[in-house]
Design an enzyme around this catalytic site. Structure first.
Site, mmCIF file in Angstrom:
data_model
loop_
_atom_site.group_PDB
_atom_site.id
_atom_site.type_symbol
_atom_site.label_atom_id
_atom_site.label_comp_id
_atom_site.label_asym_id
_atom_site.label_seq_id
_atom_site.Cartn_x
_atom_site.Cartn_y
_atom_site.Cartn_z
ATOM 1 N N ALA A 254 -5.381 6.033 -17.267
ATOM 2 C CA ALA A 254 -6.800 5.910 -16.898
ATOM 3 C C ALA A 254 -7.533 7.227 -17.127
ATOM 4 O O ALA A 254 -6.949 8.303 -16.979
ATOM 5 C CB ALA A 254 -6.911 5.504 -15.427
ATOM 6 N N ASP B 202 0.787 -1.237 0.000
ATOM 7 C CA ASP B 202 0.000 0.000 0.000
ATOM 8 C C ASP B 202 0.824 1.295 0.000
ATOM 9 O O ASP B 202 0.281 2.361 -0.251
ATOM 10 C CB ASP B 202 -0.949 0.024 1.197
ATOM 11 C CG ASP B 202 -2.043 -1.013 1.052
ATOM 12 O OD1 ASP B 202 -2.482 -1.232 -0.089
ATOM 13 O OD2 ASP B 202 -2.454 -1.611 2.064
ATOM 14 N N ARG C 78 -15.777 0.184 -24.743
ATOM 15 C CA ARG C 78 -16.444 -0.015 -23.464
ATOM 16 C C ARG C 78 -15.849 0.838 -22.362
ATOM 17 O O ARG C 78 -14.701 1.270 -22.450
ATOM 18 C CB ARG C 78 -16.251 -1.461 -23.024
ATOM 19 C CG ARG C 78 -17.346 -2.357 -23.524
ATOM 20 C CD ARG C 78 -17.147 -3.754 -22.989
ATOM 21 N NE ARG C 78 -18.214 -4.594 -23.493
ATOM 22 C CZ ARG C 78 -18.072 -5.865 -23.792
ATOM 23 N NH1 ARG C 78 -16.915 -6.469 -23.641
ATOM 24 N NH2 ARG C 78 -19.101 -6.554 -24.237
ATOM 25 N N MET D 270 -6.132 -2.638 -5.120
ATOM 26 C CA MET D 270 -6.080 -2.666 -3.663
ATOM 27 C C MET D 270 -5.822 -1.277 -3.092
ATOM 28 O O MET D 270 -5.293 -0.404 -3.777
ATOM 29 C CB MET D 270 -5.038 -3.671 -3.185
ATOM 30 C CG MET D 270 -5.595 -5.085 -3.231
ATOM 31 S SD MET D 270 -4.532 -6.276 -2.427
ATOM 32 C CE MET D 270 -5.687 -7.658 -2.297
ATOM 33 N N GLY D 271 -6.183 -1.081 -1.848
ATOM 34 C CA GLY D 271 -6.012 0.203 -1.171
ATOM 35 C C GLY D 271 -7.272 0.539 -0.400
ATOM 36 O O GLY D 271 -8.178 1.168 -0.935
#
Ligand code: ADP
Length: 320
Positions: free
Chosen positions: A187, A128, A163, A170-171
């Site tokens: 992203a 993390d 699409r 995770m996080g």
């Protein structure tokens, strides 16, 4: 007389823990110390599961994910009886000190041992990257690269079918994996626990994107923000676009550690041995700007590493 130093891995596993164990063993032996491995983190302290680690016991592990010492979350260690049992095994084994490889929960455990007179030094390992006192934790770089590999693959299929996807990484309380993998993976939107979620903002960006003939829209979601399926549903209700979901899960914990994680683990493992031999205790070793830095546990567990908001804002511009 030569020192006898214990080493354990505790809490969530992280790629590079093995490289850290190897560094502890090899540097320890180089310095004339005897290194004792404790199995399953604090569980092994309570049950007295100790094993001597010679130089060849750590050969061939620098490239392996997971931890040869195994790890565990141990509730019993949070009780008075549990800790007392652990301390009596440490005394019986005549350990002069212990190296604790783990995250901030592990260092809280270290503070309890310190209160009872056991010398310990912490090594930050957590996918993390949420530990104060080091630029990065062991395992973060590998986890980010695993998430990135998945994002690249998802983007191929997203583009072919034009699409939108929610990719959950995770996080629970920290958005570092989401931010780094999302920015590196191009992203369209990143949702992290450090920034209040505005679903309408994502919905508008998604609509704009497809109106501008974008071929895909990828949202990287840190698991602690909200459920991926719920986010996909809420976005569908606002936009009419079907959103696919991919939850990466535990693949982010495994795999061969990256070059950076092996390097970091090697430096920190060796530094922990140096620290304990020179009489330091109750502190965590970290790497800051390529220099070894020691941070008292109390500071490491109470301070929060800030997310880089300008990197987060940049991701919105670059994902336009
Ligand atoms: P991490 O070290 O990855 O943050 P956890 O938070 O699960 O993982 O902590 C690892 C272990 O450390 C726990 O299972 C427990 O045995 C021990 N620990 C955590 N917090 C405390 C505490 N306040 N007192 C004693 N032991 C603790």
């Amino acid at each position: 007389m030569s020192k006898k130093i214990g080493v354990l891995t505790s809490g969530g596993d992280a790629p590079g823990m093995n490289a850290a164990i190897r560094a502890v063993v090899r540097q320890g032996i180089w310095k004339g110390a005897q290194i004792i491995g404790v199995m399953r983190g604090y569980e092994g302290l309570i049950s007295g599961e100790f094993t001597e680690l010679g130089p060849s016991s750590v050969s061939g592990i620098i490239q392996r994910g997971g931890t040869i010492l195994l790890t565990a979350r141990c509730e019993e260690f949070k009780t008075e009886e549990g800790i007392e049992q652990a301390v009596s095994h440490i005394r019986e084994a005549q350990l002069d000190g212990l190296i604790l490889i783990g995250g901030d929960g592990t260092f809280r455990g270290g503070m309890e041992l310190e209160k009872r007179g056991v010398a310990t030094i912490g090594v930050p390992a957590s996918i993390d990257d949420d530990v104060w006192g080091t630029d990065h934790t062991i395992g973060f770089d590998t986890a980010v690269n695993t998430a990135l590999l998945a994002l690249d693959k998802i983007r191929d299929t997203a583009t072919s079918h034009e699409r939108a996807f929610v990719v959950e990484v995770m996080g629970r309380t920290a958005g570092y994996i989401a931010l780094m993998s999302g920015l590196a993976g191009g992203a369209e939107f990143i949702a992290i626990p450090e920034v209040p979620l505005k679903i309408e903002e994502i919905a508008q960006a998604l609509k704009r994107g497809f109106e501008r003939k974008k071929r895909h829209f990828i949202i990287v979601l840190a698991e602690g923000v909200m459920g991926a399926y719920q986010l996909a549903q809420e976005l569908y209700e606002r936009t009419g676009h079907e959103i696919k979901v991919s939850i990466l899960g535990h693949i982010q914990r495994g795999g061969n550690p990256s070059a950076y994680d092996r390097y970091l683990a090697s430096r920190l493992g060796a530094a922990a041995v140096e620290a304990i031999i020179s009489g330091k205790r109750g502190e965590m070793v970290g790497l800051k700007n390529e220099e070894i830095a020691l941070t008292p546990y109390a500071e490491a567990v109470s301070r929060r590493k800030e997310i880089n908001i300008s990197a987060y804002e940049l991701s919105k511009i670059l994902g336009l």
